[in-house]
Write a protein that holds these residues in place. Structure first.
Motif, PDB file in Angstrom:
ATOM      1  N   THR A 106       0.852  -1.190   0.000  1.00 35.32           N
ATOM      2  CA  THR A 106       0.000   0.000   0.000  1.00 35.32           C
ATOM      3  C   THR A 106       0.888   1.241   0.000  1.00 35.32           C
ATOM      4  OG1 THR A 106      -0.053   0.161   2.405  1.00 35.32           O
ATOM      5  CG2 THR A 106      -1.756  -1.224   1.362  1.00 35.32           C
ATOM      6  N   LEU A 107       0.292   2.378  -0.253  1.00 37.00           N
ATOM      7  CA  LEU A 107       1.056   3.622  -0.194  1.00 37.00           C
ATOM      8  C   LEU A 107       1.585   3.863   1.212  1.00 37.00           C
ATOM      9  CD1 LEU A 107      -1.114   5.955  -2.438  1.00 37.00           C
ATOM     10  CD2 LEU A 107       1.117   4.968  -2.963  1.00 37.00           C
ATOM     11  N   GLN A 144       5.448   4.350   2.184  1.00 32.77           N
ATOM     12  CA  GLN A 144       5.895   5.519   2.936  1.00 32.77           C
ATOM     13  C   GLN A 144       6.742   5.094   4.125  1.00 32.77           C
ATOM     14  OE1 GLN A 144       5.728   8.879   2.389  1.00 32.77           O
ATOM     15  NE2 GLN A 144       7.032   8.997   4.182  1.00 32.77           N
ATOM     16  N   LEU A 150       6.880  10.255   0.209  1.00 33.72           N
ATOM     17  CA  LEU A 150       6.187   9.979  -1.044  1.00 33.72           C
ATOM     18  C   LEU A 150       5.185  11.075  -1.338  1.00 33.72           C
ATOM     19  CD1 LEU A 150       5.378   6.166  -0.735  1.00 33.72           C
ATOM     20  CD2 LEU A 150       7.293   7.243  -1.904  1.00 33.72           C
ATOM     21  N   VAL A 194       1.983  11.666  -4.009  1.00 32.22           N
ATOM     22  CA  VAL A 194       1.117  11.035  -5.009  1.00 32.22           C
ATOM     23  C   VAL A 194       0.450  12.135  -5.818  1.00 32.22           C
ATOM     24  CG1 VAL A 194      -0.866   9.535  -5.396  1.00 32.22           C
ATOM     25  CG2 VAL A 194       0.717   9.065  -3.497  1.00 32.22           C
TER      26      VAL A 194
END
Length: 75
Positions: A56-57, A61, A71, A73
């Protein structure tokens, strides 16, 4: 072309997993070191480096923050 701490994102480093591995090697850390610093299991770090898994993001991170990156997006 984006640059990641001196590495151009090219065919040589074309996946997030390869970028993680390159940063880890540059820091002279083991997968266990990254796992302990990020709170992500070593097996997940190994999977991401091998191009497996779907982080996942939030997970990305956590991993990249141990190398001093954040990060962003853009949609």
């Amino acid at each position: 072309m984006e640059v990641l701490r001196g590495y151009q994102v090219t065919e040589e480093i074309h996946t997030i997993g390869k970028a993680i591995k390159a940063l880890r090697k540059e820091a002279k850390w083991t997968q266990t070191d990254v796992a302990e610093k990020s709170g992500i299991s070593r097996t997940h770090i190994a999977a991401f480096e091998g191009g497996r898994g779907n982080p996942t993001l939030a997970t990305l991170q956590r991993i990249f923050s141990v190398f001093g990156f954040s990060l962003t997006v853009r949609i």
